[in-house]
Design an enzyme around this catalytic site. Structure first.
Site, PDB file in Angstrom:
ATOM      1  N   ASP A 123       0.822  -1.211   0.000  1.00  0.00           N
ATOM      2  CA  ASP A 123       0.000   0.000   0.000  1.00  0.00           C
ATOM      3  C   ASP A 123       0.855   1.260   0.000  1.00  0.00           C
ATOM      4  OD1 ASP A 123       0.769  -0.803   2.654  1.00  0.00           O
ATOM      5  OD2 ASP A 123      -0.580   0.705   3.465  1.00  0.00           O
ATOM      6  N   GLU A 145       0.170  -1.145   5.646  1.00  0.00           N
ATOM      7  CA  GLU A 145       1.254  -0.674   6.514  1.00  0.00           C
ATOM      8  C   GLU A 145       1.057   0.777   6.908  1.00  0.00           C
ATOM      9  OE1 GLU A 145       5.213   1.159   7.430  1.00  0.00           O
ATOM     10  OE2 GLU A 145       3.741   1.668   5.896  1.00  0.00           O
TER      11      GLU A 145
END
Length: 416
Positions: A94, A161
């Protein structure tokens, strides 16, 4: 909040053995280019996850996916390298999705557009996604080059994350078995190996307000703060960059001391891990205060631009008349919000007494947003190498919020 990559440095230094050839350097940029075309905001990694899965299947590499969506792709040992220690590499899929306030961009649909530059790669008006797209591109390059003679390598692609290590927290630990060491590829300094990092905790506050009707004859003004560099609330906090929310709030605080005004809205920042680059508010007041308003505004603009001339030379504060708004925040809640934000610590709290020029503890006011149901939310993030100091600064922020009559919750905790 771009992750700048000095191109001459990459092409002139020994990177790591697996990317020493021009072939592999080209491969890194190829895969990074692929990632620029794939929407991959936190919690919305399906398309990039499918890309990694298809890659693994196309290269006939073993693949495991846990319930959280983390992906492990394993490249078996090359012939004759079976005795090499197996290594696990890790990067997150991400990216932080932040844009300049002035542009229209949908991170769930649009591709990242590159800005022209001779020296660095950066995005046009948005985050680039090199955090951690470069790490992902490195791993894909290594996995895809069958000519390399290496031992067993696992590549772990984690999710979510940027919103508090969610994928790692929920990870099936069996993905880690069978490897001697793990190397995380998510850092900001070329040619540097990190052996530790700060832990974090989020401290959020909700201010509940009553709606009050704005008098018919009031003047309505919309105030903007933008043009700031922003940056990561961890790795860039020592650079003393301006915080758009706090710049705008101090202006509101100065108005509050001289003018009886209504606060109709106040929004700024987008992410819990970013220094806010923009903020805007709508205020309303009796026309008799217009001269005082203009005087305070003009003086403050000069003062702030001088203060941040070195760190944020493109800082802009603008004001314009805007359409009427029916309701505003009640005066007590307005004062509580503005005074609380004025009192919150922001930036470096303490430098390490052990490591030279390393920040030990910091806190950032990251987001202010008007929500439905008469609620204003303020999002802050505390970081520290010390668990004790991290908890202490979070407790201090909590107490300041509490004194402002806000409801407080801590979240997104992870240790250093």
């Amino acid at each position: 909040m771009n992750f700048f990559i000095p191109l001459p440095e990459i092409f002139s230094k020994d990177f790591i053995k697996v990317v020493a050839s021009k072939k592999n350097i080209d491969g890194i940029w190829y895969y990074f280019g692929c990632l620029l075309k794939i929407p991959r905001g936190s919690g919305k990694e399906k398309q990039v996850s499918d890309f990694v899965k298809k890659f693994a299947q196309g290269h006939s590499l073993p693949l495991k996916v846990d319930n959280a969506g983390n992906i492990l792709v394993v490249r078996p040992s090359s012939k004759g390298c079976e005795s090499y220690k197996p290594i696990l590499l890790q990067a997150h899929l991400d990216m932080s999705c932040e844009k300049e306030e002035s542009i229209s961009f949908d991170f769930s649909k649009q591709e990242i557009t590159l800005a022209s530059s001779d020296e660095i790669i950066k995005a046009k008006g948005t985050t680039l996604g090199a955090d951690n797209g470069i790490g992902v591109a490195l791993m894909l390059t290594l996995l895809g080059d069958s000519s390399l003679r290496i031992g067993k390598v696992g590549c772990l692609f984690t999710v979510e994350e940027e919103v508090g290590l969610v994928g790692v927290k929920k990870m099936d630990r069996s993905l880690l078995t069978g490897f001697e060491a793990l190397i995380n590829l998510d850092s900001q300094e070329f040619g540097t190996i990190f052996t530790g990092c700060a832990g974090s905790i989020g401290t959020n506050a909700d201010f509940i307000y009553q709606k009050t009707k704005v008098p018919e004859n009031y003047v309505f003004k919309e105030i903007f703060v933008d043009g700031l560099l922003g940056g990561h609330s961890g790795s860039d906090i020592h650079l003393k960059r301006a915080n758009a929310i706090l710049i705008l709030n101090r202006l509101l605080w100065l108005f509050q001391k001289k003018i009886d005004f209504c606060l109709c809205s106040f929004n700024g920042g987008t992410l819990r891990n970013a220094i806010p680059r923009f903020a805007k508010a709508v205020v309303a007041f009796d026309k008799k205060y217009e001269e005082s308003f203009d005087k305070i505004f003009k003086f403050y603009c000069v003062d702030v631009k001088d203060r941040y001339a070195l760190t944020d030379k493109d800082l802009k504060i603008s004001c314009k008349e805007t359409s009427k708004v029916t309701f505003a925040v009640d005066s007590l809640s307005r004062r509580n919000l503005i005074c609380t934000l004025r009192g919150l610590p922001n930036g470096v709290i303490q430098w390490s007494s052990i490591l030279r020029d390393v920040v030990e503890t910091s806190t950032t006011v990251c987001v202010v947003k008007f929500l439905q149901n008469s609620k204003i939310q303020v999002v802050t993030t505390q970081r520290s190498l010390s668990e004790l100091e991290k908890n202490m600064i979070a407790e201090k922020v909590e107490n300041i919020f509490t004194m402002g009559q806000a409801q407080v919750v801590h979240n997104n905790y992870y240790p250093g």
